[in-house]
Design a protein around this motif. Sequence first.
Motif, mmCIF file in Angstrom:
data_model
loop_
_atom_site.group_PDB
_atom_site.id
_atom_site.type_symbol
_atom_site.label_atom_id
_atom_site.label_comp_id
_atom_site.label_asym_id
_atom_site.label_seq_id
_atom_site.Cartn_x
_atom_site.Cartn_y
_atom_site.Cartn_z
ATOM 1 N N ARG A 18 39.877 10.698 -43.719
ATOM 2 C CA ARG A 18 39.056 9.411 -43.311
ATOM 3 C C ARG A 18 37.573 9.838 -43.522
ATOM 4 N NH1 ARG A 18 37.963 5.102 -40.819
ATOM 5 N NH2 ARG A 18 36.321 4.889 -39.046
ATOM 6 N N LEU A 19 37.211 11.144 -43.441
ATOM 7 C CA LEU A 19 35.866 11.533 -43.677
ATOM 8 C C LEU A 19 35.441 11.373 -44.989
ATOM 9 C CD1 LEU A 19 33.002 12.609 -42.613
ATOM 10 C CD2 LEU A 19 34.160 14.797 -42.722
ATOM 11 N N ALA A 20 36.457 12.028 -46.111
ATOM 12 C CA ALA A 20 36.336 11.498 -47.506
ATOM 13 C C ALA A 20 36.066 10.234 -48.011
ATOM 14 C CB ALA A 20 37.505 12.393 -48.253
ATOM 15 N N ASP A 21 37.131 9.376 -47.331
ATOM 16 C CA ASP A 21 36.671 8.073 -47.772
ATOM 17 C C ASP A 21 35.499 7.381 -47.266
ATOM 18 O OD1 ASP A 21 39.525 7.875 -48.709
ATOM 19 O OD2 ASP A 21 40.272 7.131 -47.040
ATOM 20 N N THR A 23 32.725 8.843 -46.922
ATOM 21 C CA THR A 23 31.709 9.493 -47.635
ATOM 22 C C THR A 23 31.631 8.679 -48.922
ATOM 23 O OG1 THR A 23 32.002 11.746 -46.739
ATOM 24 C CG2 THR A 23 30.922 11.411 -48.712
ATOM 25 N N GLU A 24 32.754 8.516 -49.670
ATOM 26 C CA GLU A 24 32.869 7.438 -50.748
ATOM 27 C C GLU A 24 32.370 6.408 -50.418
ATOM 28 O OE1 GLU A 24 36.500 6.992 -52.828
ATOM 29 O OE2 GLU A 24 36.985 9.295 -52.475
ATOM 30 N N ASP A 25 32.495 5.595 -49.444
ATOM 31 C CA ASP A 25 31.875 4.312 -49.036
ATOM 32 C C ASP A 25 30.405 4.345 -48.981
ATOM 33 O OD1 ASP A 25 34.428 3.290 -48.846
ATOM 34 O OD2 ASP A 25 34.641 3.480 -46.845
ATOM 35 N N PHE A 26 29.802 5.364 -48.154
ATOM 36 C CA PHE A 26 28.444 5.716 -47.976
ATOM 37 C C PHE A 26 27.922 5.796 -49.358
ATOM 38 C CE2 PHE A 26 24.746 8.043 -47.272
ATOM 39 C CZ PHE A 26 24.150 7.428 -46.387
ATOM 40 N N ASP A 27 28.511 6.550 -50.337
ATOM 41 C CA ASP A 27 27.792 6.754 -51.549
ATOM 42 C C ASP A 27 27.836 5.459 -52.232
ATOM 43 O OD1 ASP A 27 27.597 9.493 -51.036
ATOM 44 O OD2 ASP A 27 29.300 10.045 -52.035
ATOM 45 N N ASP A 57 27.250 5.393 -41.912
ATOM 46 C CA ASP A 57 26.765 6.634 -41.606
ATOM 47 C C ASP A 57 27.255 7.176 -40.188
ATOM 48 O OD1 ASP A 57 24.998 8.989 -41.799
ATOM 49 O OD2 ASP A 57 23.598 8.050 -40.482
ATOM 50 N N ALA A 58 27.181 6.217 -39.135
ATOM 51 C CA ALA A 58 27.496 6.120 -37.841
ATOM 52 C C ALA A 58 29.019 6.666 -37.934
ATOM 53 C CB ALA A 58 27.449 5.086 -36.803
ATOM 54 N N LEU A 59 29.956 6.148 -38.284
ATOM 55 C CA LEU A 59 31.194 6.303 -38.702
ATOM 56 C C LEU A 59 31.555 7.839 -39.230
ATOM 57 C CD1 LEU A 59 32.815 3.013 -39.940
ATOM 58 C CD2 LEU A 59 32.969 4.088 -37.496
ATOM 59 N N VAL A 60 30.641 8.233 -40.315
ATOM 60 C CA VAL A 60 30.812 9.430 -40.863
ATOM 61 C C VAL A 60 30.435 10.562 -39.702
ATOM 62 C CG1 VAL A 60 29.687 11.137 -42.290
ATOM 63 C CG2 VAL A 60 30.343 8.891 -43.234
ATOM 64 N N ARG A 61 29.357 10.373 -38.760
ATOM 65 C CA ARG A 61 29.259 11.064 -37.885
ATOM 66 C C ARG A 61 30.249 11.309 -36.752
ATOM 67 N NH1 ARG A 61 24.708 8.811 -35.214
ATOM 68 N NH2 ARG A 61 24.623 7.154 -36.739
ATOM 69 N N GLN A 62 30.809 10.053 -36.345
ATOM 70 C CA GLN A 62 32.045 10.020 -35.511
ATOM 71 C C GLN A 62 32.935 10.785 -35.924
ATOM 72 O OE1 GLN A 62 33.899 6.345 -35.048
ATOM 73 N NE2 GLN A 62 33.507 6.476 -33.001
ATOM 74 N N ALA A 63 33.278 10.693 -37.226
ATOM 75 C CA ALA A 63 34.488 11.557 -37.862
ATOM 76 C C ALA A 63 34.041 13.175 -37.768
ATOM 77 C CB ALA A 63 34.920 11.146 -39.334
ATOM 78 N N ARG A 64 32.946 13.497 -38.325
ATOM 79 C CA ARG A 64 32.668 14.965 -38.159
ATOM 80 C C ARG A 64 32.590 15.499 -36.683
ATOM 81 N NH1 ARG A 64 27.632 14.271 -42.217
ATOM 82 N NH2 ARG A 64 28.857 14.541 -44.200
ATOM 83 N N GLN A 65 32.217 14.415 -35.631
ATOM 84 C CA GLN A 65 32.363 14.967 -34.405
ATOM 85 C C GLN A 65 33.748 15.325 -33.966
ATOM 86 O OE1 GLN A 65 30.072 16.027 -31.927
ATOM 87 N NE2 GLN A 65 31.706 16.209 -30.527
ATOM 88 N N HIS A 66 34.665 14.399 -34.385
ATOM 89 C CA HIS A 66 36.260 14.268 -33.986
ATOM 90 C C HIS A 66 36.654 15.580 -34.832
ATOM 91 C CE1 HIS A 66 39.851 13.063 -32.515
ATOM 92 N NE2 HIS A 66 40.238 13.054 -33.931
ATOM 93 N N LEU A 67 35.990 15.894 -35.761
ATOM 94 C CA LEU A 67 36.738 17.142 -36.654
ATOM 95 C C LEU A 67 36.196 18.333 -35.823
ATOM 96 C CD1 LEU A 67 38.175 17.857 -39.289
ATOM 97 C CD2 LEU A 67 35.953 17.959 -40.169
ATOM 98 N N ALA A 68 35.032 18.375 -35.112
ATOM 99 C CA ALA A 68 34.580 19.659 -34.574
ATOM 100 C C ALA A 68 35.506 19.701 -33.112
ATOM 101 C CB ALA A 68 33.210 19.339 -34.002
ATOM 102 N N GLU A 69 35.742 18.617 -32.539
ATOM 103 C CA GLU A 69 36.681 18.455 -31.315
ATOM 104 C C GLU A 69 38.143 19.165 -31.704
ATOM 105 O OE1 GLU A 69 36.607 14.549 -29.969
ATOM 106 O OE2 GLU A 69 34.702 14.750 -29.129
ATOM 107 N N ILE A 70 38.486 18.771 -32.809
ATOM 108 C CA ILE A 70 40.083 19.194 -33.271
ATOM 109 C C ILE A 70 39.898 20.914 -33.508
ATOM 110 C CG2 ILE A 70 41.492 19.167 -35.094
ATOM 111 C CD1 ILE A 70 40.846 16.185 -35.736
#
Length: 118
Positions: A18-21, A23-27, A57-70
């Motif tokens: 999801r984070l990769a997708d 990031t592509e969307d953001f780019d 950007d908000a969705l990217v930050r949310q995914a990164r936070q979830h990754l840290a929680e995992i």
Amino acid sequence: MDQARERLEGERRHTLARLADLTEDFDAVVAASRDTNADDEHDPEGATIAFERSQVDALVRQARQHLAEIDLALERVDSGTYGTCEDCGRPIGDGRLEARPVARTCISCAGKPRERRR
């Protein structure tokens, strides 16, 4: 604990994809803003490029936070504390862990206001 690790690793793989997708969307949004000279701030047709960029950007930050929680949950698996409430020390219910594998508290403690815990 093997089942917990398997569930968390699956969640981690899903979050990385999801984070990769995202990031592509953001780019793509950033590239679109460079390739256009439209005044998107006054475009009556819809959301501005700045809004779209902010939303992704908000969705990217949310995914990164979830990754840290995992990753923290995987550390709890390794230390043998996964599935134990960090507030009261009682077991976290299987249903809660199935619905939210990164849960750190039981349902009872999660329902308490943060300042009243412990």
